[in-house]
Design a protein around this motif. Structure first.
Motif, PDB file in Angstrom:
ATOM      1  N   HIS A  13      -9.748  16.513 -11.774  1.00 48.83           N
ATOM      2  CA  HIS A  13      -9.536  15.710 -12.984  1.00 48.83           C
ATOM      3  C   HIS A  13     -10.877  15.260 -13.544  1.00 48.83           C
ATOM      4  O   HIS A  13     -11.505  14.337 -13.024  1.00 48.83           O
ATOM      5  CB  HIS A  13      -8.650  14.498 -12.676  1.00 48.83           C
ATOM      6  CG  HIS A  13      -8.208  13.741 -13.890  1.00 48.83           C
ATOM      7  ND1 HIS A  13      -6.919  13.798 -14.379  1.00 48.83           N
ATOM      8  CD2 HIS A  13      -8.891  12.937 -14.730  1.00 48.83           C
ATOM      9  CE1 HIS A  13      -6.829  13.049 -15.460  1.00 48.83           C
ATOM     10  NE2 HIS A  13      -8.020  12.506 -15.699  1.00 48.83           N
ATOM     11  N   HIS A  15     -13.047  15.057 -17.549  1.00 47.86           N
ATOM     12  CA  HIS A  15     -12.934  15.268 -19.006  1.00 47.86           C
ATOM     13  C   HIS A  15     -14.233  15.870 -19.517  1.00 47.86           C
ATOM     14  O   HIS A  15     -15.066  15.178 -20.096  1.00 47.86           O
ATOM     15  CB  HIS A  15     -12.647  13.941 -19.706  1.00 47.86           C
ATOM     16  CG  HIS A  15     -11.364  13.312 -19.288  1.00 47.86           C
ATOM     17  ND1 HIS A  15     -10.159  13.624 -19.885  1.00 47.86           N
ATOM     18  CD2 HIS A  15     -11.079  12.405 -18.320  1.00 47.86           C
ATOM     19  CE1 HIS A  15      -9.186  12.930 -19.303  1.00 47.86           C
ATOM     20  NE2 HIS A  15      -9.718  12.188 -18.346  1.00 47.86           N
ATOM     21  N   GLU A  92      -4.375  15.713 -19.417  1.00 51.66           N
ATOM     22  CA  GLU A  92      -3.810  14.559 -18.750  1.00 51.66           C
ATOM     23  C   GLU A  92      -2.506  14.143 -19.425  1.00 51.66           C
ATOM     24  O   GLU A  92      -2.448  13.997 -20.637  1.00 51.66           O
ATOM     25  CB  GLU A  92      -4.837  13.412 -18.796  1.00 51.66           C
ATOM     26  CG  GLU A  92      -4.410  12.168 -18.077  1.00 51.66           C
ATOM     27  CD  GLU A  92      -5.613  11.243 -17.826  1.00 51.66           C
ATOM     28  OE1 GLU A  92      -6.758  11.574 -18.178  1.00 51.66           O
ATOM     29  OE2 GLU A  92      -5.367  10.160 -17.263  1.00 51.66           O
ATOM     30  N   HIS A 156      -3.200  11.519 -10.286  1.00 54.51           N
ATOM     31  CA  HIS A 156      -4.624  11.249 -10.447  1.00 54.51           C
ATOM     32  C   HIS A 156      -4.859   9.746 -10.353  1.00 54.51           C
ATOM     33  O   HIS A 156      -4.106   8.960 -10.936  1.00 54.51           O
ATOM     34  CB  HIS A 156      -5.056  11.859 -11.784  1.00 54.51           C
ATOM     35  CG  HIS A 156      -5.810  10.970 -12.707  1.00 54.51           C
ATOM     36  ND1 HIS A 156      -7.120  10.641 -12.482  1.00 54.51           N
ATOM     37  CD2 HIS A 156      -5.436  10.357 -13.849  1.00 54.51           C
ATOM     38  CE1 HIS A 156      -7.512   9.849 -13.474  1.00 54.51           C
ATOM     39  NE2 HIS A 156      -6.534   9.653 -14.303  1.00 54.51           N
ATOM     40  N   ASP A 204     -12.851  12.097 -12.358  1.00 50.13           N
ATOM     41  CA  ASP A 204     -12.455  11.429 -13.599  1.00 50.13           C
ATOM     42  C   ASP A 204     -13.677  11.139 -14.477  1.00 50.13           C
ATOM     43  O   ASP A 204     -13.690  10.199 -15.250  1.00 50.13           O
ATOM     44  CB  ASP A 204     -11.644  10.149 -13.366  1.00 50.13           C
ATOM     45  CG  ASP A 204     -10.819   9.759 -14.604  1.00 50.13           C
ATOM     46  OD1 ASP A 204     -10.645  10.614 -15.495  1.00 50.13           O
ATOM     47  OD2 ASP A 204     -10.368   8.597 -14.681  1.00 50.13           O
TER      48      ASP A 204
HETATM   49 MN    MN Z   1      -8.592  10.751 -17.024  1.00 48.63          MN
END
Ligand code: MN
Length: 255
Positions: A13, A15, A92, A156, A204
């Motif tokens: 996970h 971005h 997500e 997550h 994350d």
């Molecule tokens: Mn996230």
């Protein structure tokens, strides 16, 4: 087989499209050989994520519609549905019951229901799921709408209780752990409750930090070390466990 046998580290996970240089972030993760799920927050980001990750061995795009954007972007579920056949990884997605977002929970639930139903119909999808202050509702919906033989959820940054961890594991869910979770007692208790066979890792990024800068996928080694410390095993053992779990997860969806 999507999982290269050489894979040591996995960031389930991250971005990548929110870093100052998206393209550079993708290249760096690929060169580092870290299996990375590039989560998106809106399906409008999918074409670019898909384009930059096409043909890569380690970095894969995930098709998302973030629950925190549900109110403004609810109509984008139609775009999400249109791209679904192109995506193996989803996210997500999920629910957020925190103070800033609980008012949009009815809309969030409508969207998440569509996501789970469509994924179950398609089969073979892996979802990275947000569940802030909504653990039991998220689990109720997964139980009802996404049987483990129709798709798998990775929870997550899961903040549920040890009891909810057990329930999630029984429903076939996996958990992706980040360093931030290991920095407080509650998070450590959550990590301790996760069965060995279901633990995975994430950064994350860029929403977590390492030494005052945003985490990047190779920093996921710190999550591995945290798991090792909490489980009282060596980092190598923890690393092998995570990569074996990732292979089992992909096999379970027929990859
Ligand atoms: Mn996230």
């Amino acid at each position: 087989m999507i999982i290269d046998s050489k894979i040591r580290l996995a960031d389930l996970h991250c971005h990548l499209d929110l870093y100052p240089d998206f393209e550079e972030a993708v290249i760096a993760a690929e060169q580092a050989g870290v299996f990375t799920l590039a989560a998106t927050t809106t399906p409008r980001a999918w074409p670019r994520n898909r384009q930059l990750t096409r043909g890569l061995n380690f970095v894969h795009a995930a098709l998302g519609l973030h629950p925190q954007l549900a109110k403004e972007r609810k109509d984008e579920i139609k775009i999400w549905e249109r791209y679904l056949p192109e995506a193996r990884f989803i996210g997500e997605v999920g629910l957020d019951g925190g103070p800033r977002y609980f008012k949009s929970l009815p809309i969030q639930k409508q969207i998440f229901e569509v996501v789970l139903r469509r994924c179950a119909e398609s089969g073979g999808k892996v979802l990275t799921v947000h569940s802030t202050r909504c653990a039991s509702t998220v689990l109720d919906m997964i139980e009802e709408l996404l049987p483990p033989d129709r798709g798998r959820a990775i929870l997550h940054w899961f903040g549920g209780s040890p009891l909810e961890v057990r329930r999630a594991a029984e429903l076939g869910c996996y958990f992706s752990i980040n360093v931030e979770m290991a920095r407080n007692e509650r998070g450590r208790r959550t990590i301790e409750a996760i069965p060995n066979g279901r633990i995975l890792t994430e950064t994350d990024g860029p929403f977590t930090q390492v030494e005052g800068r945003p985490s990047c996928p190779s920093d996921v080694a710190l999550a591995v070390s945290a798991i090792a410390a909490i489980s009282k095993v060596s980092p190598v053992v923890a690393e092998n466990l995570v990569s074996a779990n990732l292979r089992n997860l992909m096999e379970s969806i027929g990859d």
